[in-house]
Design an enzyme around this catalytic site. Structure first.
Site, mmCIF file in Angstrom:
data_model
loop_
_atom_site.group_PDB
_atom_site.id
_atom_site.type_symbol
_atom_site.label_atom_id
_atom_site.label_comp_id
_atom_site.label_asym_id
_atom_site.label_seq_id
_atom_site.Cartn_x
_atom_site.Cartn_y
_atom_site.Cartn_z
ATOM 1 N N TYR A 143 13.884 -42.499 39.298
ATOM 2 C CA TYR A 143 14.976 -41.524 39.334
ATOM 3 C C TYR A 143 16.324 -42.218 39.131
ATOM 4 O O TYR A 143 16.473 -43.426 39.330
ATOM 5 C CB TYR A 143 14.985 -40.768 40.668
ATOM 6 C CG TYR A 143 15.305 -41.663 41.856
ATOM 7 C CD1 TYR A 143 16.620 -41.858 42.278
ATOM 8 C CD2 TYR A 143 14.286 -42.323 42.534
ATOM 9 C CE1 TYR A 143 16.910 -42.682 43.343
ATOM 10 C CE2 TYR A 143 14.562 -43.146 43.608
ATOM 11 C CZ TYR A 143 15.885 -43.327 44.009
ATOM 12 O OH TYR A 143 16.175 -44.154 45.052
ATOM 13 N N PHE A 154 25.135 -43.481 41.785
ATOM 14 C CA PHE A 154 25.181 -44.008 43.141
ATOM 15 C C PHE A 154 23.833 -44.553 43.601
ATOM 16 O O PHE A 154 23.756 -45.274 44.602
ATOM 17 C CB PHE A 154 25.669 -42.930 44.130
ATOM 18 C CG PHE A 154 24.788 -41.711 44.203
ATOM 19 C CD1 PHE A 154 23.669 -41.677 45.028
ATOM 20 C CD2 PHE A 154 25.072 -40.598 43.432
ATOM 21 C CE1 PHE A 154 22.867 -40.550 45.105
ATOM 22 C CE2 PHE A 154 24.262 -39.470 43.493
ATOM 23 C CZ PHE A 154 23.152 -39.447 44.325
ATOM 24 N N ASP A 155 22.772 -44.226 42.860
ATOM 25 C CA ASP A 155 21.450 -44.721 43.244
ATOM 26 C C ASP A 155 20.506 -44.591 42.053
ATOM 27 O O ASP A 155 20.679 -43.718 41.199
ATOM 28 C CB ASP A 155 20.901 -43.931 44.435
ATOM 29 C CG ASP A 155 19.694 -44.591 45.080
ATOM 30 O OD1 ASP A 155 19.426 -45.773 44.751
ATOM 31 O OD2 ASP A 155 19.026 -43.952 45.909
ATOM 32 N N ILE A 174 15.861 -35.340 50.800
ATOM 33 C CA ILE A 174 16.861 -34.283 50.852
ATOM 34 C C ILE A 174 16.245 -32.946 50.392
ATOM 35 O O ILE A 174 15.267 -32.916 49.656
ATOM 36 C CB ILE A 174 18.090 -34.639 49.990
ATOM 37 C CG1 ILE A 174 17.668 -34.964 48.553
ATOM 38 C CG2 ILE A 174 18.862 -35.800 50.600
ATOM 39 C CD1 ILE A 174 18.845 -35.272 47.631
ATOM 40 N N TYR A 200 23.727 -34.293 50.407
ATOM 41 C CA TYR A 200 24.164 -34.981 51.632
ATOM 42 C C TYR A 200 25.338 -34.278 52.294
ATOM 43 O O TYR A 200 25.879 -34.780 53.287
ATOM 44 C CB TYR A 200 24.558 -36.430 51.300
ATOM 45 C CG TYR A 200 23.419 -37.214 50.683
ATOM 46 C CD1 TYR A 200 22.359 -37.686 51.452
ATOM 47 C CD2 TYR A 200 23.405 -37.479 49.305
ATOM 48 C CE1 TYR A 200 21.322 -38.392 50.885
ATOM 49 C CE2 TYR A 200 22.370 -38.195 48.733
ATOM 50 C CZ TYR A 200 21.332 -38.642 49.520
ATOM 51 O OH TYR A 200 20.284 -39.337 48.955
ATOM 52 N N PHE A 215 20.347 -35.347 39.686
ATOM 53 C CA PHE A 215 19.275 -36.351 39.597
ATOM 54 C C PHE A 215 18.446 -36.091 38.348
ATOM 55 O O PHE A 215 18.196 -34.929 37.981
ATOM 56 C CB PHE A 215 18.336 -36.264 40.801
ATOM 57 C CG PHE A 215 18.922 -36.758 42.104
ATOM 58 C CD1 PHE A 215 18.782 -38.089 42.487
ATOM 59 C CD2 PHE A 215 19.594 -35.872 42.938
ATOM 60 C CE1 PHE A 215 19.303 -38.525 43.694
ATOM 61 C CE2 PHE A 215 20.118 -36.311 44.141
ATOM 62 C CZ PHE A 215 19.973 -37.646 44.524
#
Length: 223
Positions: A143, A154-155, A174, A200, A215
């Site tokens: 992902y 961010f990830d 989440i 979040y 995502f």
């Protein structure tokens, strides 16, 4: 007459005899002084020789004492510069299914969203041929996550070179993932657009992104 001559001769001889004695005494004193000087010279030379012998002997003793000392086995400091650190190796490639769509073998480029996001949106980018993911299954995914507003990453599992595995639909991830990935066929690549309440939140803990998120998720396996 002859008697007076003898006395006069004796009187003349007496001063000569006294002078001779004085001369003899002076000679004797001179010889004694020379003898003292010779003795002092010899003594000084002897002292000097003894001092030299003592110095040489001390040096020899010190050098011989070094043989009894333990050898210094530590290696001398290297004059060369320290070795350059090794370049970090590339992360290992993820283990992907053999029949995986080629598009899923490379990291996707994820763009920012547009407009105001109010609800979860699931967009299929690549449709897989495998069974649909069920609630409670453990899925393996690659992902990339970005902020919806500006597309800032961010990830991403791609950073580590290993897919992420976790249970789905049971509150371990989440809400947007739990809701958006159930029912997706294995082998698919989907885009999940999540409003803040399914991510979040607007005021997340430190280190987590706030607001709406996007995502792109590759579902590699489910069991």
């Amino acid at each position: 007459m002859s008697e007076r001559v003898e006395n006069r001769s004796e009187d003349q001889a007496a001063p000569a005899t006294k002078a001779g004695r004085r001369l003899a005494a002076q000679l004797a004193e001179k010889k004694a002084a020379e003898a003292r000087r010779r003795r002092q010279s010899v003594l000084g030379a002897a002292v000097g020789v003894l001092a030299v012998v003592a110095l040489v002997g001390g040096l020899v003793w010190l050098n011989s004492g070094d043989d009894d000392k333990p050898a210094n086995t530590s290696a001398p400091a290297s004059p060369s510069a320290p070795a350059e650190p090794a370049e970090p190796s590339a992360p290992p490639a993820p283990e992907l299914p053999a029949d995986l769509d080629p598009a899923l073998k490379t990291k996707p480029t994820v763009q920012a969203g547009s407009g105001e996001l109010k609800k979860l949106t699931v967009t299929t980018l690549v449709k897989g041929k495998g069974p649909a993911v069920k609630k409670g299954q453990e899925i393996t995914t690659n992902y990339v996550g970005v902020t919806y507003k500006d597309g800032k990453e961010f990830d991403a599992s791609w950073r580590n070179g290993q897919p992420a595995t976790f249970p789905i639909g049971v509150g371990q991830v989440i809400k947007g993932w739990d809701q958006g990935l159930v029912g997706v066929p294995v082998g698919s690549r989907v885009q999940l657009d999540l409003p803040a309440d399914l991510g979040y939140g607007e005021k997340p803990p430190a280190g987590y992104p706030a607001g709406a998120l996007r995502f792109v998720v590759d579902v590699l396996a489910a069991k």
